[in-house]
Design a protein around this motif. Structure first.
Motif, PDB file in Angstrom:
ATOM      1  N   UNK A 205       0.569  -1.418   0.084  1.00 37.35           N
ATOM      2  CA  UNK A 205      -0.312   0.330  -0.203  1.00 37.35           C
ATOM      3  C   UNK A 205       0.851   1.391  -0.074  1.00 37.35           C
ATOM      4  N   UNK A 206       1.855   1.283   0.075  1.00 35.10           N
ATOM      5  CA  UNK A 206       2.518   2.555   0.568  1.00 35.10           C
ATOM      6  C   UNK A 206       2.632   3.505   2.154  1.00 35.10           C
ATOM      7  N   UNK A 207       1.689   2.732   2.627  1.00 29.47           N
ATOM      8  CA  UNK A 207       2.043   3.196   3.641  1.00 29.47           C
ATOM      9  C   UNK A 207       3.067   3.927   5.045  1.00 29.47           C
ATOM     10  N   UNK A 208       2.796   4.924   5.339  1.00 22.28           N
ATOM     11  CA  UNK A 208       3.648   5.365   6.353  1.00 22.28           C
ATOM     12  C   UNK A 208       3.608   4.300   7.571  1.00 22.28           C
ATOM     13  N   UNK A 209       5.012   4.563   8.519  1.00 23.21           N
ATOM     14  CA  UNK A 209       4.937   3.222   9.503  1.00 23.21           C
ATOM     15  C   UNK A 209       3.799   3.575  10.064  1.00 23.21           C
ATOM     16  N   UNK A 210       3.518   4.911  10.804  1.00 23.24           N
ATOM     17  CA  UNK A 210       3.012   5.280  11.737  1.00 23.24           C
ATOM     18  C   UNK A 210       1.210   6.173  10.982  1.00 23.24           C
ATOM     19  N   UNK A 211       1.044   5.277   9.995  1.00 27.36           N
ATOM     20  CA  UNK A 211      -0.332   4.717   9.380  1.00 27.36           C
ATOM     21  C   UNK A 211      -0.625   3.646   9.066  1.00 27.36           C
ATOM     22  N   UNK A 212       0.109   2.772   9.099  1.00 24.28           N
ATOM     23  CA  UNK A 212       0.280   0.876   9.749  1.00 24.28           C
ATOM     24  C   UNK A 212      -0.472   1.103  11.334  1.00 24.28           C
TER      25      UNK A 212
END
Length: 405
Positions: A205-212
């Motif tokens: 998904x290419x999400x940022x670490x904080x988003x995951x």
């Protein structure tokens, strides 16, 4: 501070003389209505003059360091993200206070600010700070003096005159983009690890670490194969705090593939079995949790990630490079940049183009070959198409004009 009474028609005013403006040279006075009684106007003038004298004395003795720590930083804490505030506080304590902290805020000059920037960039001993860090310190000083000017503590903002490192000279960390074979090797090595679903979801998904790490099960729609980003988890010091997102477009929806859905469903079943076995009943229902049912700490995710990268035998990379890899591979495969930008949650598509410009040269080569093929007259001039009609073969020439009816 001097105060006196002035009369205009039948009304009296308490007038406070504030001296000359150091920039324009004009005299400054403030007028306060005091009614029709002269004695009351004189008492009001004395009271206001005494209060103004006290305020001016306090300002004259106010140092830049005291203003930053007692007024400006506490006010910023009310509306800044915790991580951003801690960054401000760290730069103030480490770099600004030791040099400018004891200077009176009214006597702070742009030469002193420029000298600070020079000492941070090129210290006599040791390694200097990056231009980006010095520019961030400049923004703190400029913002603090802007607020001080608005409050009347200074007559002008000296930081607006001081020269700071320019935006174009800011250093940029080059991201590492894995090839599809390297990505598969990384995921094979991570298989079986407790954090494998985190790494898989980030890569897909290419999400940022904080988003995951900020995902809750209520954010996922398994039927529509979609997740909604509403929050993030960041570590400030070692404490975990929730954040609303890095940009305005950080809160977004991301479509998921069938395999990712299967990975998340498998993780959810494992998590439920683990909670039932040890008697944990979490209330927030975080997607990714540790053995105690608490959200996974960002530092733990990164430390495990470094070990997996080493064991996989792929180039050294940051956790954020999984996001960089996702964007690079999508653009390389011809996915429109606008779609990639929306998927990654970039504030502007221009940022996406700038970040993934390393992929564009290869794509431009493909575009050049495509343009050459389209403009080549040879295929259009004589194109043979053979059709079987029983045992006969019929030759058709290309670009036939439709006969008029």
């Amino acid at each position: 501070m001097n105060g006196y009474v002035a009369q205009r028609r039948e009304r009296f005013y308490a007038v406070i003389y504030e001296g000359r403006d150091p920039v324009t040279g004009k005299e400054r006075r403030t007028w306060h209505p005091a009614g029709t009684d002269r004695d009351e106007a004189e008492r009001l003038a004395k009271k206001l003059a005494a209060a103004e004298t006290k305020r001016v004395d306090a300002v004259r003795s106010l140092t830049f360091g005291a203003y930053l720590t007692s007024q400006w930083l506490p006010a910023k804490k009310l509306h800044l993200a915790t991580s951003t505030y801690r960054g401000y506080e760290r730069n103030v304590q480490r770099h600004i206070l030791p040099v400018l902290g004891r200077i009176s805020i009214r006597r702070l000059r742009y030469q002193q600010i420029e000298a600070l920037y020079e000492s941070l960039l090129h210290p006599e001993t040791g390694r200097g700070l990056a231009p980006k860090t010095v520019y961030e310190i400049h923004l703190i000083i400029r913002g603090a003096l802007t607020d001080a000017h608005r409050r009347g503590l200074v007559t002008r903002n000296a930081a607006l005159v001081a020269r700071a490192p320019k935006q174009r000279s800011l250093q940029r960390i080059e991201g590492v983009a894995l090839t599809d074979d390297e990505l598969r090797q990384f995921l094979r090595t991570a298989a079986g690890h407790r954090f494998f679903p985190i790494y898989w979801l980030t890569a897909m998904t290419g999400m940022r670490r904080n988003e995951v790490l900020g995902l809750k099960w209520s954010d996922l729609d398994f039927k529509k194969r979609r997740l909604h980003l509403n929050r993030g988890l960041v570590a400030v010091g070692y404490e975990v705090h929730q954040t609303r997102g890095k940009t305005k477009t950080a809160r977004r929806a991301i479509e998921l593939d069938h395999t990712t859905i299967a990975v998340l469903e498998g993780w959810r079943a494992y998590q439920a079995a683990e909670f039932a076995a040890v008697g944990i009943y979490p209330g927030d229902e975080w997607v990714f949790t540790d053995g105690d049912g608490e959200p996974v700490h960002p530092h733990a995710v990164y430390e495990a990630f470094r070990r997996i990268v080493h064991n996989a035998g792929i180039p050294p990379m940051r956790f954020h490079d999984l996001r960089h890899t996702h964007g690079s591979l999508l653009i390389k495969e011809g996915i429109p940049v606008k779609v990639v930008s929306e998927r990654l949650g970039h504030a502007h598509i221009a940022h996406t183009l700038e970040t993934y410009q390393h992929v564009l040269p290869g794509m431009q080569e493909d575009a050049a070959r495509t343009a050459e093929r389209l403009a080549d007259p040879r295929p259009a001039a004589k194109k043979k198409v053979t059709k079987r009609a029983g045992k006969k073969s019929v030759e058709h020439r290309g670009n036939k004009r439709r006969k008029a009816a």
